[in-house]
Design an enzyme around this catalytic site. Structure first.
Site, mmCIF file in Angstrom:
data_model
loop_
_atom_site.group_PDB
_atom_site.id
_atom_site.type_symbol
_atom_site.label_atom_id
_atom_site.label_comp_id
_atom_site.label_asym_id
_atom_site.label_seq_id
_atom_site.Cartn_x
_atom_site.Cartn_y
_atom_site.Cartn_z
ATOM 1 C CG MET A 33 -2.074 -0.963 1.170
ATOM 2 S SD MET A 33 -3.266 -0.618 -0.146
ATOM 3 C CE MET A 33 -4.154 0.796 0.497
ATOM 4 N N GLY A 34 1.868 1.294 0.873
ATOM 5 C CA GLY A 34 2.746 2.472 0.942
ATOM 6 C C GLY A 34 3.489 2.685 -0.366
ATOM 7 C CG ASN A 52 10.313 -0.296 4.462
ATOM 8 O OD1 ASN A 52 9.113 -0.168 4.631
ATOM 9 N ND2 ASN A 52 10.963 -1.416 4.738
ATOM 10 C CB VAL A 94 3.779 1.307 9.679
ATOM 11 C CG1 VAL A 94 4.959 2.021 9.018
ATOM 12 C CG2 VAL A 94 3.204 2.150 10.800
ATOM 13 C CB ALA A 96 -3.510 -0.653 12.465
ATOM 14 C CB SER A 148 -11.062 2.191 0.947
ATOM 15 O OG SER A 148 -11.596 0.992 0.421
ATOM 16 C CE LYS A 202 -10.418 1.685 4.393
ATOM 17 N NZ LYS A 202 -9.957 0.480 4.977
ATOM 18 C CG HIS A 205 -15.122 1.511 3.428
ATOM 19 N ND1 HIS A 205 -14.238 0.443 3.427
ATOM 20 C CD2 HIS A 205 -15.386 1.750 2.127
ATOM 21 C CE1 HIS A 205 -13.999 0.069 2.187
ATOM 22 N NE2 HIS A 205 -14.679 0.853 1.378
ATOM 23 C CG ASN A 206 -12.406 -1.565 6.398
ATOM 24 O OD1 ASN A 206 -12.507 -0.790 5.444
ATOM 25 N ND2 ASN A 206 -11.245 -2.053 6.784
ATOM 26 C CD GLU A 209 -13.607 -4.452 2.783
ATOM 27 O OE1 GLU A 209 -13.282 -3.286 2.516
ATOM 28 O OE2 GLU A 209 -12.796 -5.296 3.218
ATOM 29 C CE1 TYR A 210 -13.944 -6.765 7.926
ATOM 30 C CE2 TYR A 210 -14.750 -8.466 9.403
ATOM 31 C CZ TYR A 210 -13.715 -7.667 8.956
ATOM 32 O OH TYR A 210 -12.479 -7.780 9.528
ATOM 33 C CE LYS A 280 -4.959 -7.815 6.787
ATOM 34 N NZ LYS A 280 -6.130 -7.700 5.888
ATOM 35 N NE ARG A 307 -15.129 -11.464 7.132
ATOM 36 C CZ ARG A 307 -14.331 -10.591 6.527
ATOM 37 N NH1 ARG A 307 -13.086 -10.427 6.957
ATOM 38 N NH2 ARG A 307 -14.753 -9.870 5.529
HETATM 39 C C1 6PG Z 1 -9.935 -1.413 1.852
HETATM 40 C C2 6PG Z 1 -9.961 -2.694 2.623
HETATM 41 C C3 6PG Z 1 -8.672 -2.897 3.336
HETATM 42 C C4 6PG Z 1 -8.462 -4.315 3.829
HETATM 43 C C5 6PG Z 1 -9.565 -4.830 4.679
HETATM 44 C C6 6PG Z 1 -9.496 -6.307 4.853
HETATM 45 O O1 6PG Z 1 -10.825 -0.633 2.106
HETATM 46 O O2 6PG Z 1 -9.064 -1.246 1.015
HETATM 47 O O3 6PG Z 1 -10.986 -2.634 3.564
HETATM 48 O O4 6PG Z 1 -8.576 -1.931 4.331
HETATM 49 O O5 6PG Z 1 -8.318 -5.151 2.739
HETATM 50 O O6 6PG Z 1 -9.445 -4.194 5.890
HETATM 51 O O7 6PG Z 1 -10.012 -6.556 6.079
HETATM 52 P P1 6PG Z 1 -10.050 -7.976 6.730
HETATM 53 O O8 6PG Z 1 -8.690 -8.577 6.593
HETATM 54 O O9 6PG Z 1 -10.409 -7.694 8.157
HETATM 55 O O10 6PG Z 1 -11.081 -8.731 5.975
#
Ligand code: 6PG
Length: 498
Positions: A33-34, A52, A94, A96, A148, A202, A205-206, A209-210, A280, A307
């Site tokens: 990502m970085g 780095n 880096v 979290a 994201s 965010k 958002h995640n 996403e789940y 995560k 999960r």
């Molecule tokens: C994003 C994703 C990213 C990450 C997820 C995966 O927005 O780009 O959400 O942040 O891929 O956090 O999350 P899990 O590993 O918890 O499924």
């Protein structure tokens, strides 16, 4: 030569690789990502210095990508800091948790007052609030930015949710908006709010996403179990769904994942992937925060629980030999014919519930923390770049544009009507899942939420009666003000509690 609002040069010409003060931005942490964000910045002609902890990684990034734009490598933090023009803007990418604090502590020793640190990882919003306060006390400025889009988004244009110091945001806005995704000419980046607002948004958002991913997995499972469809046939169904209201990045990649074959076995790859979902923690945090705020965010929470259940593989293997389900029968031709369309509608309706809940959670957090979140603007920056990008987000933006203080998205005319037209199919799908013993926790809890939310009177009256019986917890009446207690097991009299 182009000038940005900081008055620094943004074109490559005249830029000296690694010269003191020549870079406009710094990036610390060069995992995928970085690295890709640094490449994205450089590809816009913005001079960027990268660092780095492992020097070899810095050298590798420069060797592989140094010719893509003005990227300069630094072997030490001192070197990095010296390369960046003041006030310095440094993006930290880096892992979290403690690594963010360690990186900040290391950087701060070499920074000056007014410099800006941006944490672009998936940090916990309370940590972001604390870091903001600590840095402010030292005269530095802090931005907690949700970013994201995964590795491709980082390189080609992510959705960026920056929160924290507003004056610092003004300074970094030209760079952040330029590297973000754009939809209809608008950047997918906007100032979210003070403190931990960016990372909070965010996190939600995640969480969404789940929920989205869980709903997709349930749709896949319902169809493959009830109709015995193989991965290739299912891939075609998802590809077709991606041409309608469900059009989104996650539906698109579902079709691609289902269509992929395993090079070793020749089977669909999805059939040889172990059914244990990892995580995560951001979805869990979203649920925990919703519980703290008292907002029923059932879709995200069911997705987190699912999960967890998936991870109990050994237990499930044992239970599968012990616990019985209903006798399986093939779907009748009549039901099979409509099932695919029904699942499509059920998926869309459940998805609307998940988003309605997530937006209600953000509204509650905004009140709780005084962030003044603009929900329509959040939906707008999620239309491109991010993992949950979808056609349907336009509808959310429109709903908040029409009514900024909307209590719940489901009440907006588009969503109200879409739920009404989907609900027959939705109920049939859940009935079928129950009959056949197919677990569909996110689909069914979304319907239960819908049915609960639209009920004027819920059975909580009985809950209150029971609580009052065993614990004298009191209740309110529908016909009089005040709190009351009934001496249920004594003389049966009701008393008003002042
Ligand atoms: C994003 C994703 C990213 C990450 C997820 C995966 O927005 O780009 O959400 O942040 O891929 O956090 O999350 P899990 O590993 O918890 O499924």
């Amino acid at each position: 030569m182009a000038q940005n609002t900081r008055g620094t040069q943004t074109a490559v010409a005249g830029w000296q690789r690694g010269a003191p003060g020549a870079s406009q931005f710094g990036v610390v942490g060069l995992a995928t990502m970085g690295m890709n964000l640094a490449r994205n910045i450089a590809s816009k002609g913005i001079p960027v210095s990268v660092y780095n902890r492992t020097t070899a990684r810095t050298d590798e990034v420069i060797a592989n990508h140094g010719n893509e734009g003005p990227i300069s490598g630094a072997h030490t933090v001192e070197e990095l800091v010296s390369q960046i023009a003041r006030p310095r803007s440094i993006l930290i990418m880096v892992k979290a948790g403690p690594p963010v604090d360690e990186t900040i502590a290391h950087l701060v020793r070499h920074l000056d007052k007014g410099d800006i640190l941006i944490d672009g990882g998936n940090s916990y919003f309370m940590d972001t609030m604390r870091r903001g306060r600590e840095l402010e006390a030292k005269g530095m400025r802090f931005i907690g930015a949700g970013i994201s889009g995964g590795e491709e988004g980082a390189l080609l244009g992510p959705s960026i949710m920056p929160g924290g110091s507003p004056d610092a945001y003004q300074l970094v806005e030209p760079v952040l908006t330029r590297i973000s995704a754009h939809v209809d000419g608008e950047p997918c980046c906007t100032y979210i709010g003070p403190g931990g607002a960016g990372h909070y948004v965010k996190m939600v958002h995640n969480g969404i996403e789940y929920a989205d991913i869980q709903l997709i997995a349930e749709a896949y499972d319902l169809l493959r179990t009830a109709l015995s469809l193989d991965a290739g046939e299912l891939a075609k169904i998802f590809a077709r769904w991606n041409e309608g209201d469900l059009e989104s990045y996650l539906i698109q990649i579902t079709a691609e994942v289902l269509a992929k074959h395993d090079a070793t076995t020749g089977k669909p790859l999805v059939d040889v992937i172990l059914d244990e979902a990892a995580q995560k923690g951001t979805g869990k945090w979203a649920s925990q925060s919703a519980l703290d705020l008292g907002i029923p965010v059932t879709a995200i929470t069911e997705a987190v629980f699912s999960r967890f259940l998936s991870a109990l593989k050994a237990d499930r293997q044992t239970a599968s030999k012990v616990l019985s389900g209903p006798s399986q029968s093939a779907e009748s031709d009549e039901r099979a014919g409509t099932l695919v369309d029904d699942v499509q509608s059920a998926l869309y309706a459940s998805k609307m519930v998940a988003y309605a809940q997530g937006f209600e959670q953000m509204q509650a957090a905004s009140r709780e923390f005084g962030w003044d979140l603009k929900l329509g603007a959040i939906a707008r920056i999620w239309r491109g770049g991010c993992i949950i990008r979808a056609r349907f987000l336009n509808r959310i933006t429109e709903a908040y544009a029409a009514e900024p203080d909307l209590k719940n998205l489901l009440l907006a005319p588009y969503f109200r009507d879409a739920m009404a037209s989907a609900q027959e199919s939705w109920r049939r799908v859940i009935g079928m899942a129950v009959d056949r013993g197919i677990p569909a926790p996110a689909f069914s809890s979304a319907l239960a939420y819908y049915d609960g939310y639209r009920r004027e009177r819920l059975p909580a009256n009985l809950i209150q009666g029971l609580r009052d019986y065993f614990g004298a917890h009191t209740y309110h009446r529908i016909d009089r003000q005040g709190a009351f207690h009934t001496r249920w097991a004594q003389d049966g009299q009701e008393v008003e509690i002042s």
